[in-house]
Design a protein around this motif. Structure first.
Motif, PDB file in Angstrom:
ATOM      1  N   TYR A 112      17.583  47.873  33.769  1.00 47.42           N
ATOM      2  CA  TYR A 112      16.251  49.184  34.694  1.00 47.42           C
ATOM      3  C   TYR A 112      16.518  49.985  34.412  1.00 47.42           C
ATOM      4  O   TYR A 112      17.564  50.524  34.157  1.00 47.42           O
ATOM      5  N   LYS A 113      15.429  50.685  33.706  1.00 48.16           N
ATOM      6  CA  LYS A 113      14.979  51.660  33.029  1.00 48.16           C
ATOM      7  C   LYS A 113      14.151  52.649  34.480  1.00 48.16           C
ATOM      8  O   LYS A 113      12.891  52.357  34.295  1.00 48.16           O
ATOM      9  N   ILE A 114      15.018  54.187  34.037  1.00 46.54           N
ATOM     10  CA  ILE A 114      14.782  54.361  35.923  1.00 46.54           C
ATOM     11  C   ILE A 114      13.780  55.604  35.245  1.00 46.54           C
ATOM     12  O   ILE A 114      14.081  56.439  34.435  1.00 46.54           O
ATOM     13  N   PRO A 115      12.756  56.147  35.556  1.00 42.89           N
ATOM     14  CA  PRO A 115      11.771  56.539  35.660  1.00 42.89           C
ATOM     15  C   PRO A 115      11.909  58.129  36.118  1.00 42.89           C
ATOM     16  O   PRO A 115      13.392  58.230  36.341  1.00 42.89           O
ATOM     17  N   MET A 116      11.875  59.021  35.291  1.00 43.41           N
ATOM     18  CA  MET A 116      12.036  61.154  35.686  1.00 43.41           C
ATOM     19  C   MET A 116      11.606  60.468  36.951  1.00 43.41           C
ATOM     20  O   MET A 116      12.765  62.144  37.322  1.00 43.41           O
ATOM     21  N   ASN A 117      10.803  60.146  37.385  1.00 41.26           N
ATOM     22  CA  ASN A 117      10.578  60.673  39.622  1.00 41.26           C
ATOM     23  C   ASN A 117      11.516  59.884  40.216  1.00 41.26           C
ATOM     24  O   ASN A 117      12.091  59.649  41.102  1.00 41.26           O
ATOM     25  N   GLY A 118      12.765  58.964  39.443  1.00 39.17           N
ATOM     26  CA  GLY A 118      13.448  58.677  40.524  1.00 39.17           C
ATOM     27  C   GLY A 118      13.322  56.840  41.076  1.00 39.17           C
ATOM     28  O   GLY A 118      13.876  56.217  42.374  1.00 39.17           O
TER      29      GLY A 118
END
Length: 169
Positions: free
Chosen positions: A59-65
């Motif tokens: 899971y690659k979490i984006p900067m907005n979470g």
């Protein structure tokens, strides 16, 4: 010999039960500078493509979470790892921390090995929200306490709802 039979049967039952109840191992990659709530929503056709690396769901979490994932939601015994990653792809393992390990004025039994309140880690790992998704927090204990006042369940993010609404179309 017959006295061992129930023990062997019980041990075999426990082993098989665990094997059928465990979920695929998971690895969460979190941007190095991210702090706060992370919410992973499953079964989203418009979400991040399902990726498996070394037998682990990735899971690659984006900067907005907020991650929308095409992975199907699975419940059971979990094996989760959390890493911060920087722009060069370097990974730093994040420890899983528990708020119950910290002493407060209401703590009845004090922990003599209380961790530092300033260690960055993952709190509430593996927690399933009422929406059928994962949520957890990347924070220090001090930030978790001061920012959310232990009322983080009541927080609702309009950005998250907007992202979910765009996926419906």
């Amino acid at each position: 010999m017959w006295s061992l039979t129930p023990i062997v049967v019980f041990a075999l039952y426990q082993f098989l039960w665990y094997q059928f109840k465990k979920v695929p191992p998971e690895t969460f990659l979190i941007p190095k500078d991210y702090k706060g709530k992370i919410h992973v929503h499953f079964n989203k056709p418009c979400g991040q493509a399902a990726e498996v690396k070394n037998g682990r769901r990735l899971y690659k979490i984006p900067m907005n979470g907020i991650l929308l994932s095409q992975f199907k939601d699975k419940q059971g015994f979990i094996d989760q790892q959390y890493f911060l990653f920087d722009k060069n792809g370097r990974l730093t393992l994040l420890p899983q921390l528990d708020v119950r390990d910290y002493n407060e004025e209401w703590t009845l039994e004090k922990n003599s090995n209380e961790p530092s309140r300033d260690i960055l880690g993952v709190f509430h790992a593996g927690r399933v929200s009422d929406q059928g998704s994962y949520e957890f927090y990347v924070s220090t204990y001090r930030q978790l306490r001061d920012s959310f006042g232990f009322q983080y369940d009541k927080q609702f993010d309009s950005l998250e709802q907007k992202i979910l609404d765009t996926c419906k179309h």
